[in-house]
Scaffold this motif. Structure first.
Motif, PDB file in Angstrom:
ATOM      1  N   PRO A 272     -15.123 -71.182  86.654  1.00 56.20           N
ATOM      2  CA  PRO A 272     -14.400 -70.110  85.944  1.00 56.20           C
ATOM      3  C   PRO A 272     -13.096 -69.772  86.640  1.00 56.20           C
ATOM      4  CG  PRO A 272     -16.267 -69.213  87.146  1.00 56.20           C
ATOM      5  CD  PRO A 272     -16.382 -70.703  87.232  1.00 56.20           C
ATOM      6  N   LYS A 273     -12.177 -69.264  85.881  1.00 56.61           N
ATOM      7  CA  LYS A 273     -10.891 -68.876  86.432  1.00 56.61           C
ATOM      8  C   LYS A 273     -11.043 -67.631  87.301  1.00 56.61           C
ATOM      9  CE  LYS A 273      -8.194 -70.841  82.659  1.00 56.61           C
ATOM     10  NZ  LYS A 273      -7.170 -70.575  81.613  1.00 56.61           N
ATOM     11  N   PRO A 274     -10.146 -67.451  88.268  1.00 57.28           N
ATOM     12  CA  PRO A 274     -10.254 -66.262  89.135  1.00 57.28           C
ATOM     13  C   PRO A 274     -10.032 -64.977  88.344  1.00 57.28           C
ATOM     14  CG  PRO A 274      -8.188 -67.426  89.508  1.00 57.28           C
ATOM     15  CD  PRO A 274      -9.019 -68.311  88.644  1.00 57.28           C
ATOM     16  N   VAL A 275     -10.490 -63.887  88.951  1.00 60.44           N
ATOM     17  CA  VAL A 275     -10.378 -62.586  88.290  1.00 60.44           C
ATOM     18  C   VAL A 275      -8.907 -62.196  88.182  1.00 60.44           C
ATOM     19  CG1 VAL A 275     -11.016 -60.148  88.415  1.00 60.44           C
ATOM     20  CG2 VAL A 275     -12.623 -61.912  89.164  1.00 60.44           C
ATOM     21  N   LYS A 276      -8.560 -61.740  87.009  1.00 67.26           N
ATOM     22  CA  LYS A 276      -7.190 -61.315  86.766  1.00 67.26           C
ATOM     23  C   LYS A 276      -7.136 -59.793  86.798  1.00 67.26           C
ATOM     24  CE  LYS A 276      -3.349 -61.700  83.518  1.00 67.26           C
ATOM     25  NZ  LYS A 276      -2.888 -62.254  82.214  1.00 67.26           N
ATOM     26  N   GLU A 277      -6.297 -59.263  87.695  1.00 66.39           N
ATOM     27  CA  GLU A 277      -6.176 -57.813  87.847  1.00 66.39           C
ATOM     28  C   GLU A 277      -5.186 -57.278  86.818  1.00 66.39           C
ATOM     29  OE1 GLU A 277      -5.124 -56.913  91.811  1.00 66.39           O
ATOM     30  OE2 GLU A 277      -6.943 -57.819  92.684  1.00 66.39           O
ATOM     31  N   ILE A 278      -5.599 -56.216  86.167  1.00 63.58           N
ATOM     32  CA  ILE A 278      -4.778 -55.581  85.145  1.00 63.58           C
ATOM     33  C   ILE A 278      -4.279 -54.250  85.693  1.00 63.58           C
ATOM     34  CG2 ILE A 278      -4.675 -54.767  82.768  1.00 63.58           C
ATOM     35  CD1 ILE A 278      -5.175 -57.750  83.059  1.00 63.58           C
ATOM     36  N   HIS A 279      -2.981 -54.044  85.766  1.00 63.88           N
ATOM     37  CA  HIS A 279      -2.366 -52.803  86.256  1.00 63.88           C
ATOM     38  C   HIS A 279      -1.312 -52.349  85.267  1.00 63.88           C
ATOM     39  CE1 HIS A 279      -4.324 -53.248  90.157  1.00 63.88           C
ATOM     40  NE2 HIS A 279      -3.924 -54.528  90.153  1.00 63.88           N
ATOM     41  N   LEU A 280      -1.083 -51.033  85.321  1.00 61.32           N
ATOM     42  CA  LEU A 280       0.027 -50.505  84.541  1.00 61.32           C
ATOM     43  C   LEU A 280       1.338 -50.940  85.182  1.00 61.32           C
ATOM     44  CD1 LEU A 280      -1.221 -46.880  83.786  1.00 61.32           C
ATOM     45  CD2 LEU A 280      -1.085 -48.802  82.211  1.00 61.32           C
ATOM     46  N   PRO A 281       2.329 -51.199  84.378  1.00 62.46           N
ATOM     47  CA  PRO A 281       3.610 -51.610  84.968  1.00 62.46           C
ATOM     48  C   PRO A 281       4.228 -50.459  85.761  1.00 62.46           C
ATOM     49  CG  PRO A 281       3.842 -51.255  82.614  1.00 62.46           C
ATOM     50  CD  PRO A 281       2.383 -51.157  82.917  1.00 62.46           C
ATOM     51  N   THR A 282       4.692 -50.764  86.968  1.00 55.88           N
ATOM     52  CA  THR A 282       5.329 -49.744  87.815  1.00 55.88           C
ATOM     53  C   THR A 282       6.772 -49.550  87.393  1.00 55.88           C
ATOM     54  OG1 THR A 282       5.893 -51.461  89.405  1.00 55.88           O
ATOM     55  CG2 THR A 282       3.804 -50.297  89.738  1.00 55.88           C
ATOM     56  N   GLN A 283       7.167 -48.285  87.333  1.00 54.37           N
ATOM     57  CA  GLN A 283       8.549 -47.958  86.941  1.00 54.37           C
ATOM     58  C   GLN A 283       9.424 -47.940  88.184  1.00 54.37           C
ATOM     59  OE1 GLN A 283       8.541 -44.293  84.771  1.00 54.37           O
ATOM     60  NE2 GLN A 283       7.356 -45.150  83.048  1.00 54.37           N
ATOM     61  N   LYS A 284      10.403 -48.791  88.191  1.00 53.52           N
ATOM     62  CA  LYS A 284      11.317 -48.878  89.318  1.00 53.52           C
ATOM     63  C   LYS A 284      12.473 -47.912  89.109  1.00 53.52           C
ATOM     64  CE  LYS A 284      10.232 -53.706  90.250  1.00 53.52           C
ATOM     65  NZ  LYS A 284      10.783 -55.085  90.424  1.00 53.52           N
ATOM     66  N   SER A 285      12.912 -47.243  90.209  1.00 56.30           N
ATOM     67  CA  SER A 285      14.034 -46.313  90.116  1.00 56.30           C
ATOM     68  C   SER A 285      15.333 -47.067  89.965  1.00 56.30           C
ATOM     69  CB  SER A 285      14.085 -45.433  91.375  1.00 56.30           C
ATOM     70  OG  SER A 285      14.213 -46.259  92.513  1.00 56.30           O
ATOM     71  N   LEU A 286      16.236 -46.502  89.211  1.00 53.84           N
ATOM     72  CA  LEU A 286      17.521 -47.133  88.986  1.00 53.84           C
ATOM     73  C   LEU A 286      18.369 -47.070  90.245  1.00 53.84           C
ATOM     74  CD1 LEU A 286      18.325 -45.668  85.461  1.00 53.84           C
ATOM     75  CD2 LEU A 286      17.407 -47.935  86.009  1.00 53.84           C
ATOM     76  N   PRO A 287      19.186 -48.071  90.493  1.00 51.53           N
ATOM     77  CA  PRO A 287      20.034 -48.043  91.701  1.00 51.53           C
ATOM     78  C   PRO A 287      21.086 -46.925  91.592  1.00 51.53           C
ATOM     79  CG  PRO A 287      20.610 -49.891  90.286  1.00 51.53           C
ATOM     80  CD  PRO A 287      19.370 -49.304  89.722  1.00 51.53           C
ATOM     81  N   ALA A 288      21.438 -46.371  92.747  1.00 49.38           N
ATOM     82  CA  ALA A 288      22.418 -45.283  92.785  1.00 49.38           C
ATOM     83  C   ALA A 288      23.820 -45.809  92.481  1.00 49.38           C
ATOM     84  CB  ALA A 288      22.412 -44.617  94.156  1.00 49.38           C
ATOM     85  N   ILE A 289      24.593 -45.000  91.787  1.00 52.83           N
ATOM     86  CA  ILE A 289      25.946 -45.373  91.417  1.00 52.83           C
ATOM     87  C   ILE A 289      26.914 -44.658  92.370  1.00 52.83           C
ATOM     88  CG2 ILE A 289      27.698 -45.315  89.609  1.00 52.83           C
ATOM     89  CD1 ILE A 289      25.446 -45.291  87.553  1.00 52.83           C
ATOM     90  N   ARG A 290      27.713 -45.412  93.057  1.00 48.16           N
ATOM     91  CA  ARG A 290      28.702 -44.846  93.982  1.00 48.16           C
ATOM     92  C   ARG A 290      30.052 -44.806  93.298  1.00 48.16           C
ATOM     93  NH1 ARG A 290      28.508 -47.829  99.566  1.00 48.16           N
ATOM     94  NH2 ARG A 290      29.996 -46.142  99.976  1.00 48.16           N
ATOM     95  N   MET A 291      30.650 -43.658  93.305  1.00 50.21           N
ATOM     96  CA  MET A 291      31.946 -43.450  92.668  1.00 50.21           C
ATOM     97  C   MET A 291      32.988 -43.069  93.727  1.00 50.21           C
ATOM     98  SD  MET A 291      30.744 -41.356  89.274  1.00 50.21           S
ATOM     99  CE  MET A 291      32.352 -41.531  88.538  1.00 50.21           C
ATOM    100  N   THR A 292      34.124 -43.733  93.723  1.00 53.16           N
ATOM    101  CA  THR A 292      35.197 -43.492  94.697  1.00 53.16           C
ATOM    102  C   THR A 292      36.488 -43.253  93.940  1.00 53.16           C
ATOM    103  OG1 THR A 292      35.677 -45.822  94.895  1.00 53.16           O
ATOM    104  CG2 THR A 292      34.042 -44.932  96.415  1.00 53.16           C
TER     105      THR A 292
END
Length: 296
Positions: A272-292
């Protein structure tokens, strides 16, 4: 030819082929001649040979079972044939002939019996002082009177089951079997148990018939056909039930080397195939915007 090509290659490249290899090639060619193995089909039967006498007879004929082998070379051609209950062969008279003018010829059914060499039942029919075998229809029984005629009338006839008329004399929608290919040649089409054809329409002097395969064939209107459906209609729906009954029918089993879960073409047993783990997708934070305020 193969030896000529081999010796030609020796002349061209004598250092590449040793004397021993030449000897082995010559021996293999001599021991394995090119034999044309016959192929099944083409009107040949590899199940049995029927010994027909010079004149027609209703006496059961002797049969030589071939078990799938070619009668000349003895080589196995059809692997699925072998064994089976020994049967006598009943000679069917395929020509249902009748008068070309006047009233139809009457024939009486003497007996309806089974034939082990064909799927449909057969009937012993008396015509004058002669006896002959024909294919029995679905409801045919001993004592029935059937008719045969080659008259092409102006108005279609109302035929009964088992009667034989030309296709041009039968109305549309009539169920027929044992149709002639050419007038006078005898019934060639639709012989299997429970099968039938249907007359659809007329085109000039041709009759369009729907065959059991649902294909449409065009016949000459003077070709004879027998009215009705062939007997033994439950032949295709009857289960075999056991391997032994399949042997009685003359079907040889497979070699036994093939197994369902092993072999090249079998079903493989895989882990049999190995166990497949099911997780909710993690929300990644957006990169910071630097303004000059400086120019790039």
């Amino acid at each position: 030819m193969a030896l000529n090509r081999l010796f030609a290659s020796l002349v061209i490249t004598p250092n590449l082929i040793a004397r021993r290899s030449v000897h082995v090639a010559a021996v293999n060619f001599a021991s394995k001649p090119n034999i044309d193995k016959p192929k099944p089909g083409l009107g040949k039967s590899y199940r049995r040979i029927v010994h027909f006498p010079d004149e027609y007879t209703v006496k059961p004929l002797e049969v030589t079972n071939l078990a799938g082998r070619d009668p000349v070379s003895g080589r196995v051609i059809a692997k699925g044939i072998g064994g089976g209950i020994k049967h006598k062969f009943h000679w069917i008279d395929w020509v249902r002939d009748g008068p070309t003018e006047g009233p139809p010829q009457e024939e009486k059914v003497i007996q309806v019996l089974e034939d082990g060499c064909r799927t449909a039942n057969i009937a012993l029919v008396a015509v004058g002082d002669k006896l002959k075998y024909i294919l029995a229809t679905e409801n045919m029984k001993a004592g029935d009177i059937i008719k045969s005629s080659r008259v092409l009338p102006r108005i279609p006839v109302r035929a009964n089951e088992g009667d034989a008329y030309v296709l041009g004399a039968l109305p549309s929608g009539t169920v027929v079997h044992s149709i002639e290919k050419e007038p006078g040649q005898g019934g060639l089409y639709i012989h299997a148990a429970g099968t039938f054809g249907t007359i659809l329409r007329r085109q000039d002097d041709r009759i369009i018939v729907q065959m059991p395969s649902k294909r449409l064939f065009s016949f000459n209107q003077l070709c004879m056909a027998v009215v009705g459906r062939l007997s033994n209609i439950d032949h295709g729906d009857t289960p075999i039930g056991s391997p032994q009954r399949n042997r009685w029918l003359g079907n040889r089993p497979r070699s036994g080397l093939w197994q369902r879960k092993t072999g090249k073409h079998g079903r493989k047993i895989k882990p049999p195939k190995p166990v497949k783990e099911i997780h909710l997708p993690t929300q990644k934070s957006l990169p910071a915007i630097r303004m000059t305020l400086t120019k790039p």
